[in-house]
Design a protein around this motif. Sequence first.
Motif, short mmCIF file in Angstrom:
data_model
loop_
_atom_site.label_atom_id
_atom_site.label_comp_id
_atom_site.label_asym_id
_atom_site.label_seq_id
_atom_site.Cartn_x
_atom_site.Cartn_y
_atom_site.Cartn_z
N ALA A 1 9.08 2.51 6.29
CA ALA A 1 8.43 1.21 6.21
C ALA A 1 8.46 0.48 7.54
O ALA A 1 7.44 -0.03 8.02
CB ALA A 1 9.09 0.36 5.13
N SER B 1 5.17 0.48 10.15
CA SER B 1 4.59 -0.85 10.33
C SER B 1 4.54 -1.23 11.80
O SER B 1 3.52 -1.72 12.30
CB SER B 1 5.39 -1.89 9.55
OG SER B 1 5.30 -1.65 8.17
N ASN C 1 5.78 6.79 4.19
CA ASN C 1 5.89 5.47 3.58
C ASN C 1 5.24 5.45 2.19
O ASN C 1 5.80 4.91 1.23
CB ASN C 1 5.22 4.43 4.49
CG ASN C 1 5.54 3.01 4.07
OD1 ASN C 1 6.60 2.72 3.56
ND2 ASN C 1 4.59 2.11 4.29
N GLU C 2 4.06 6.06 2.07
CA GLU C 2 3.37 6.10 0.78
C GLU C 2 4.15 6.96 -0.23
O GLU C 2 4.23 6.61 -1.41
CB GLU C 2 1.96 6.66 0.96
CG GLU C 2 1.01 5.72 1.69
CD GLU C 2 0.87 4.38 0.96
OE1 GLU C 2 0.70 4.40 -0.28
OE2 GLU C 2 0.95 3.33 1.62
N LYS D 1 7.11 4.99 -1.52
CA LYS D 1 6.69 3.94 -2.45
C LYS D 1 6.41 4.51 -3.84
O LYS D 1 6.80 3.94 -4.86
CB LYS D 1 5.44 3.23 -1.92
CG LYS D 1 5.72 2.28 -0.76
CD LYS D 1 4.43 1.60 -0.32
CE LYS D 1 4.69 0.62 0.81
NZ LYS D 1 3.45 -0.04 1.27
N LEU E 1 9.28 -4.82 -2.14
CA LEU E 1 8.11 -4.31 -1.41
C LEU E 1 6.92 -4.14 -2.35
O LEU E 1 5.78 -4.44 -1.98
CB LEU E 1 8.46 -2.99 -0.73
CG LEU E 1 9.36 -3.09 0.50
CD1 LEU E 1 9.79 -1.71 0.98
CD2 LEU E 1 8.65 -3.83 1.63
N LYS F 1 3.32 -6.31 -2.10
CA LYS F 1 2.00 -5.69 -2.12
C LYS F 1 1.14 -6.32 -3.22
O LYS F 1 -0.05 -6.61 -3.01
CB LYS F 1 2.13 -4.19 -2.36
CG LYS F 1 0.81 -3.42 -2.25
CD LYS F 1 1.05 -1.93 -2.41
CE LYS F 1 -0.24 -1.14 -2.22
NZ LYS F 1 -0.76 -1.26 -0.85
N ASP G 1 0.52 -5.22 4.62
CA ASP G 1 1.62 -4.29 4.90
C ASP G 1 2.25 -4.54 6.26
O ASP G 1 3.46 -4.39 6.43
CB ASP G 1 1.11 -2.84 4.82
CG ASP G 1 0.82 -2.42 3.39
OD1 ASP G 1 1.30 -3.11 2.47
OD2 ASP G 1 0.12 -1.41 3.20
N ALA H 1 4.55 -7.48 5.44
CA ALA H 1 5.56 -7.22 4.40
C ALA H 1 6.58 -6.19 4.85
O ALA H 1 7.80 -6.38 4.66
CB ALA H 1 4.88 -6.77 3.12
N ASN H 2 6.11 -5.09 5.42
CA ASN H 2 7.03 -4.02 5.80
C ASN H 2 7.99 -4.43 6.91
O ASN H 2 9.07 -3.85 7.05
CB ASN H 2 6.25 -2.77 6.22
CG ASN H 2 5.61 -2.08 5.05
OD1 ASN H 2 5.92 -2.36 3.90
ND2 ASN H 2 4.69 -1.17 5.34
#
Length: 411
Positions: free
Chosen positions: A57, A61, A177-178, A181, A274, A278, A284, A287-288
Amino acid sequence: MNKILTNYSSIILLLVGITCGSLIGLLLPDIVPVIKPLGDIFLHLLFVSVIPLLFFAIASSIANIGQHNKLGRILSVMIAVFVLTIIIAAILTIMVLWLFPVTASQDASTLSMALPDSPTISWGDRIVQFLTVEEFAHLLSRQHILAFILFSFLIGIAVRRSGDVAKPFLQFLIAGNEVMKNMLNILMRAAPLGLGAYFAYQVQTLGPELFGFYAKPLGFYYIFGTVFFFVVFSCYAFAAHGRRGVKVFWKYNITPSLTALSTCSSLATLPSNLLAAKSMGIPDAVANVVVTLGNTLYKNGSAISSILKIYVAFAILGWNFFEPMTMVTAVGITILVSMVAGGIPNGGFIGEMLMISVYGIPNEAVPAVMIIGALVDPLATVLNATGDTVAAMLVARFSPPEERTAVSSKY
């Protein structure tokens, strides 16, 4: 009705799990040791996942922010938001303590708690230990989370400076990262069972300690902290995006709040924070950075408890807390404890040591404030963890125009 059940099914299940856990902790304490392993397993899975989540993350970012100066502006706004709101929390706590004094007993029997050994090392050496580790493998431990965050941050900057040759590595960071999540989405499906079991343990453990000497300070903290949670956070959300900002914040803040209350861990709350950010429409890129760094560096609950602990220590010793320099110094200590000690193992103890060194507080007053720090932990964690998302809303609001456009489209 069906639409409500569909939209809020996960929250409803989480509430059911926590309610059942609370009842078990209160009414069937003998069952708690049997079900606690379920909570431990869930919590361990979260902690195992948090380390790679933090890395991907933060690094992705930082590396993926297009303009070089945009990163600096986001970080500048983030620091300004963190410091200003921590000062607000500290000042509000002092004002309410002045209006509603909390008396404290000076009975020495209430202060019976052994102090942990403090190694005799210089503050320079402490800073080295806080920010770095001797070997790469040590970075992967939660005991060195501040050093790990710094490393992830530097990786992101290095990717940015490496140009086109680093594009495959950047894609790896984005993909990682995806993946993390999605993994955390899967884990959170087990939250009603895991958090319910852990909450039963929390209720059974903390329940008997909430009376006697600590009743008034704890009563103050839980009442003031709850009001702060709803009123001040709503004001921040309103400052970010008006009435719709308040509505969106509270719509998606329920799951992180319940997670924090159950686990007493800001780190364990990071995944749901997180996901909530979103859902709130926070970009992102904001936030990240803000939520992940805020998990360590931004703690409203710790700010309130820091002021309360200093006040209680002064009350035990019969000293006047409301002298101007004493209060200004308390705010300074609070900023350090909230933004520095959060990423340090036994960071709360660092706060107590700061109190002793700055004010010259005798050691016999320290155990009482340490116990208060432990007993306010559930609500403090809620304030610490969920403050990150509302801070991210503020940062998005006052960040560069392109970021502000991205977040406002959600509302």
